[in-house]
Every structure is written in structure tokens, then in C-alpha cells.
Design a protein around this motif. Sequence first.
Motif, PDB file in Angstrom:
ATOM      1  N   PRO A 437     -12.346 -35.074 -72.297  1.00  0.00           N
ATOM      2  CA  PRO A 437     -12.587 -33.509 -71.595  1.00  0.00           C
ATOM      3  C   PRO A 437     -13.125 -32.733 -72.510  1.00  0.00           C
ATOM      4  O   PRO A 437     -13.996 -31.695 -72.365  1.00  0.00           O
ATOM      5  N   GLU A 438     -12.727 -32.729 -73.860  1.00  0.00           N
ATOM      6  CA  GLU A 438     -13.058 -31.808 -74.999  1.00  0.00           C
ATOM      7  C   GLU A 438     -14.315 -31.895 -75.537  1.00  0.00           C
ATOM      8  O   GLU A 438     -14.776 -31.152 -76.187  1.00  0.00           O
ATOM      9  N   ARG A 439     -15.055 -33.040 -74.961  1.00  0.00           N
ATOM     10  CA  ARG A 439     -16.428 -33.287 -75.603  1.00  0.00           C
ATOM     11  C   ARG A 439     -17.499 -32.976 -74.519  1.00  0.00           C
ATOM     12  O   ARG A 439     -18.824 -33.208 -74.768  1.00  0.00           O
ATOM     13  N   LEU A 440     -17.084 -32.103 -73.332  1.00  0.00           N
ATOM     14  CA  LEU A 440     -18.007 -31.685 -72.238  1.00  0.00           C
ATOM     15  C   LEU A 440     -19.446 -31.200 -72.905  1.00  0.00           C
ATOM     16  O   LEU A 440     -20.464 -31.365 -72.502  1.00  0.00           O
ATOM     17  N   LEU A 513     -28.468 -34.339 -72.484  1.00  0.00           N
ATOM     18  CA  LEU A 513     -27.934 -34.767 -71.061  1.00  0.00           C
ATOM     19  C   LEU A 513     -28.249 -33.817 -69.792  1.00  0.00           C
ATOM     20  O   LEU A 513     -28.583 -34.025 -68.796  1.00  0.00           O
ATOM     21  N   VAL A 514     -27.981 -32.477 -70.079  1.00  0.00           N
ATOM     22  CA  VAL A 514     -28.189 -31.799 -68.854  1.00  0.00           C
ATOM     23  C   VAL A 514     -29.391 -31.355 -68.545  1.00  0.00           C
ATOM     24  O   VAL A 514     -29.742 -31.344 -67.337  1.00  0.00           O
ATOM     25  N   ILE A 569     -24.623 -31.610 -57.636  1.00  0.00           N
ATOM     26  CA  ILE A 569     -24.794 -30.108 -57.708  1.00  0.00           C
ATOM     27  C   ILE A 569     -23.383 -29.728 -57.943  1.00  0.00           C
ATOM     28  O   ILE A 569     -23.514 -28.662 -58.884  1.00  0.00           O
ATOM     29  N   LEU A 570     -22.446 -29.891 -57.400  1.00  0.00           N
ATOM     30  CA  LEU A 570     -21.129 -29.544 -57.650  1.00  0.00           C
ATOM     31  C   LEU A 570     -20.648 -29.796 -58.880  1.00  0.00           C
ATOM     32  O   LEU A 570     -19.997 -29.063 -59.633  1.00  0.00           O
ATOM     33  N   PHE A 575     -19.734 -27.974 -64.684  1.00  0.00           N
ATOM     34  CA  PHE A 575     -20.228 -27.964 -65.697  1.00  0.00           C
ATOM     35  C   PHE A 575     -20.235 -26.691 -66.659  1.00  0.00           C
ATOM     36  O   PHE A 575     -19.949 -26.120 -67.630  1.00  0.00           O
ATOM     37  N   PHE A 576     -21.141 -25.889 -65.768  1.00  0.00           N
ATOM     38  CA  PHE A 576     -21.394 -24.507 -66.042  1.00  0.00           C
ATOM     39  C   PHE A 576     -20.617 -23.393 -66.151  1.00  0.00           C
ATOM     40  O   PHE A 576     -20.790 -22.570 -66.661  1.00  0.00           O
TER      41      PHE A 576
END
Length: 649
Positions: A437-440, A513-514, A569-570, A575-576
Amino acid sequence: MNISSHGLSLQETNSTLGLTTNVNYFNIPNDSYAGLVRRVTVKNLSRKPKNLQFLDGLPQIVPFGTSNLFLKKLGRTIEAWMKVENLERRVPFYKLDVDPTDRPEVTPIKEGNFFLGFHYEKDLPEIIRPIVDPQKIFGPIKDFSLPGEFLAAKHFLPPKIEMTRSQMPCGFFLLDLKLAPLEQKTFTSVIGTMRDLDSLNSSLPRIISPGYLSSKEQENQKIIEDLQQDIHTASSSREFDLYAKQTYLDNIMRGGYPVILDSGSVFYLYSRKHGDLERDYNKFQLQASYFSQGNGNYRDANQNRRCDIWFNPDIKEDNLLCFFNLLQADGFNPLVVKGASFTLKLGTDLKSALKECLREEQILKISSFLNNPFTPGDLILFMEDNHLLPKCPYDEFLDILLSCSTKVSEAEHGEGFWTDHWTYNLDLLETFLALYPERLREILFEKKVFTFFDNDRVVRPRREKYVLKDGLVKQLHSVILDKAKNQMILERAHDPHCVRTQYGKGDIYRTTLVNKLLCLLANKLASFSPSGCGIEMEADKPNWFDALNGLPALFGSSACETFELKRLILMLKGFFSKNAPSEIFLTEEVLFFLIGVSSLIKNFLGSDSAEKDHVYWDDSSRLKEEYREKTKFGFSGNDSPLKTTELHE
């Protein structure tokens, strides 16, 4: 019948004859050839000695080089190329003389399949003379249901003359035995593939030596049990524990097993197309080398690697890169995922990198091989053929070399585009972030290592694929080969299937990736059916359910992918809301596409028209077609800034 993960054994007790027969099968692991072992033990259960004569083997052995097409559709024609060699050594070698393809260049075939039968007399191995002509055993009975010639003879003698060309051969050995009461006798056959006849004959002493096959049987069992140990389960149900292990092994066979080298390079072994035995349309391809890998379908391999990171955390983002990089600018992906290859990084100084492993003259020899993409298995075979033995173990040598190389995930189009393949990527991303999770922020917004797959097949616009057929409107031949794009890809010297900037004429386009996720989002938001319910089957194929193959022609759509789109979408909204930058950079064409879709959605939400679903479909499809036409050969390469608050809106 006893089935284990590592072998098969069959036992028959014939009370009338007073005989018990045991047959045991297992694979040959970790050697320079592929082989299946059949070990047969016959025991006399009676109190009287028995004189036996028997045949054991295969009524047909397909010679190496016979393609699936020739085997199934031109079976009589291909027999003209078939031959059996090496009978003087009592180990037949089955092959075609040359590649039978109609072309001016004649390509000799050196590889071959082999049949080896032997037993031990006073602990000394003895190769049994083979029979390769099925007519000498079966006579006119062409379905091989009864060995007529063998049974008709009072005492069957080995044939003096056999047909060794121009027919489908067999592989049997004939043995005469006398068994005392309660005595048993074991004999063995190995059926396999060798790279050439010299390799076969030089390997025979090793294969028939006492202890070799027993050690290979134990080695085969240990390899499989070690693989299954990852999912070792101890519950109150032994059946469940075994089921977990077997399911995990099935996953490995379809998705592969990751080997992680010290350099961080990840290489998948064993993977191949899913193995439902009744699906004879599946073309299995397994590389005949060390570090063997095979082909698979995008969905299948993706499904079977979804949980890999839980069992092998060191693979990190490897699968994200592999499967997301195969997504195209139009939101689809090629079907066939092939094995990975490697290319040397530009500017690599091989002399310096390999000085501890190879001598200078050896490095010069190997450098010509490394000018092209290579696989670890092919590299080791090249080294063996050229007697380039490294000073260190092969694993250590590969680790050094692959640290100087870039991995290339190979793929090819296959056929059509399925509507659901992209959805399994969301599973990959979820499992990665669950573990890391720390690499998001890093993996989504910062690492510009993602590319787009460049395919020479394109989805046609509606005006070209909507046709009248038998008085009905149909959607047919939606995906075609674009000749200009095909030529452009063929002319590329490296990474031919990576999308370029300057609309195909510039450098490889690398992004975040985004950005890829938002490209996917825009394509799918513009793919609702005219009823506004499902995602259209717009590219010749349905989703995973093969029985729906006729739906694309009937303008079918799927609600399953609609829910997957909502899930995407969710996920993006999540992420944002977590540590996202205030501004991101998107591909210029994708941003324009996304803004256009956003405008259409606002119009849809503000409309009271009964036709608003149809209007949205028409307008969004037109927008999508314009985007796809503009990006058919690549992107401009310009990235445009977008505030994340605007994107959220």
C-alpha cells in the motif's frame, strides 16, 4: 488407478492367468531432453512357473516435425516425409527429413522423437530390440484394436524386414520371459524428444544406467511437492488440503511459476495454454529448452497470476507491467501471451560484465548471439552447442547477464478482441496495493515505465462493420488487419509492438499507470450499448463465455463489464483521495477524449428525452471512432496537465 500430482500408476490383477501387472508413469525433469517414463512390472501370482511373450509400446509415434495441420488434415500426404533412423542402435529416432512446407528453401530437420525400451539382466542394462512397423504386429487391423499378427503366431519372431519410411511408425519391444512362482520382472520404456541423433546416442548410457530413472522419479516428485509447498494447508479435511495443493499446481500449469533472480529479474516457468483435454483446438507450445515456457491466452494467464504476489512478494510490479503494457490505446489487448525474452541494454559492456564468468574469446562468441532478443533457455543451449562452459553456475551467470538486460513480454494478436480481458488487470492492481500500500503514489503517478501495445489489427468504425445480411442488420468483420500499420511495425528494429510518439515515427511512448487507466476508462465509457445497459461486444468477440460467440454479430453487450467499469471508477476515486499529486499529466489525445466523454455524460444526466441512451451511444461512439482514427499509428507524445480536482469532478 492411482493418480498423484507427480505420477500415474495402473494395476491389473488377472486371477485367471495368475498375473499382476503394474504400470507407472512419470516425467523426466531437469535434463537436456523431454521424456515420459513407462515402467511395467509383471508378477507371477501362481505356484507354477510361467513362460510369457509380450509386446509393450505405442501403436503410433508421430515423427518430429509433423505439424497439427498435416496430422489432422493431410495425414496420408505427410507420411511421405516420415522416416525412422537409428535402428542399428536399437533406439528408433522418428522424424521428417525436411520441413514439408511448400517453399523454395529446403530446411532439414535434425530434431526427433525417440522410443527406448530396456530392462536389467543381473543388474546390467540391456536395450531391447524395437519394432517400428505397425503392420508386422497388427496386420490389416488399422484401428490397432487387436495385434492380429502377434496373436496368430505360435511364437512371434521379430520381423527381419520393416518399413521405416513413408508410413506412420509405431514403437514396441518384444520380450520373452520365464517367471518362477511369485517372481516379478520390470522393464522400462522412455518416450521423448531429442535435439538431434548425436544427443540421443550420447545420452543413452546415462539414461539406462542403474539408478538414473529412480533418481529422476524422486527428483520429479520433489520439484512438484516443493512447488505445492507454497500453499501447504493443514485443516481438519485431508481432501481440502490436497485440493488446495492440486488447484495451486493447476494454476502454475496455466499461469506459470515465477523464478526471481538476485538481480530482481522475474521469469515465469511452465506456463502454457489451459489444458482441458477435450479442447483439441488449443495449440500447445512449450519451449524445448531449459527454463521452459509456453504460450497462453491473455485472460487465462492473467487470471492465474492474480494471487501470485501473495505467494511470491518479490515479483513486485512485474505482472502489472506485463499485462498493463499489453493494453492498447483502444482499450483492447492481443490474445496470445508468449514467453518473455530479453534484450541487452544499450551501451552494455559485456567484457566488463562477464569477465568473472567467461574468457574473452568466449565473450566474443556469445556477443553475436546476444545481438538479438534471447531467452535464458535458448542461451544455455547455444552455450552448450558451442562449448562455452562458464566458470560459475548457470544461475549465477544468468543473474549477471539479465541484470544488464531488459525484459520483453512477447505477444501476438491471435483473433478478435474480448470485452472482459481488461477487468483482470484490476485484480492484479488490487492485490499489488494490498501487499504494497505504501507504493500507491509511486506505481500509479510517478513511474513512467508503462507502454501501449501496438497492434496491426484495428476495430473498424460502425459505417464499415454494420451490414445488411439476409435482410437483417448485422455487425460483422469488426476487426481487420491494417496493412499500413502492419508495414510500419515490421520496419521497426526493436520493440516493434510498442506505441511510438509522433504518431508512430518517434520514440517509444512511456507513461504512468494512471494515464493508462484513464485511457481505458475513456474507451469503456464510450462503449455503452444503445440501451445504456451493457458494454458493447464491438470487436468480434464476447466476454469469457464461449457459448455467446454469436452475440457480437447481433449487437450484443454485457452488463458484467458495466459493473467492472463502475469498479474501475471507484478504484480511481479511491486512488485520488489517497496521497495523489495535485496535478497529473495525461496523453494529449486521451485527455481530449476524456473531456469529450465527460461533456456527453453531463448532457445525458441533464436530459429528459426518452432517446437519451441512444443519443449518448451515437455521440460517444462517434467520439471514440475519431479518437481511434487519430491514434491508430501512435500518439503525438505531448502530455497535458490536469488538476486532480477537475478529474474528480
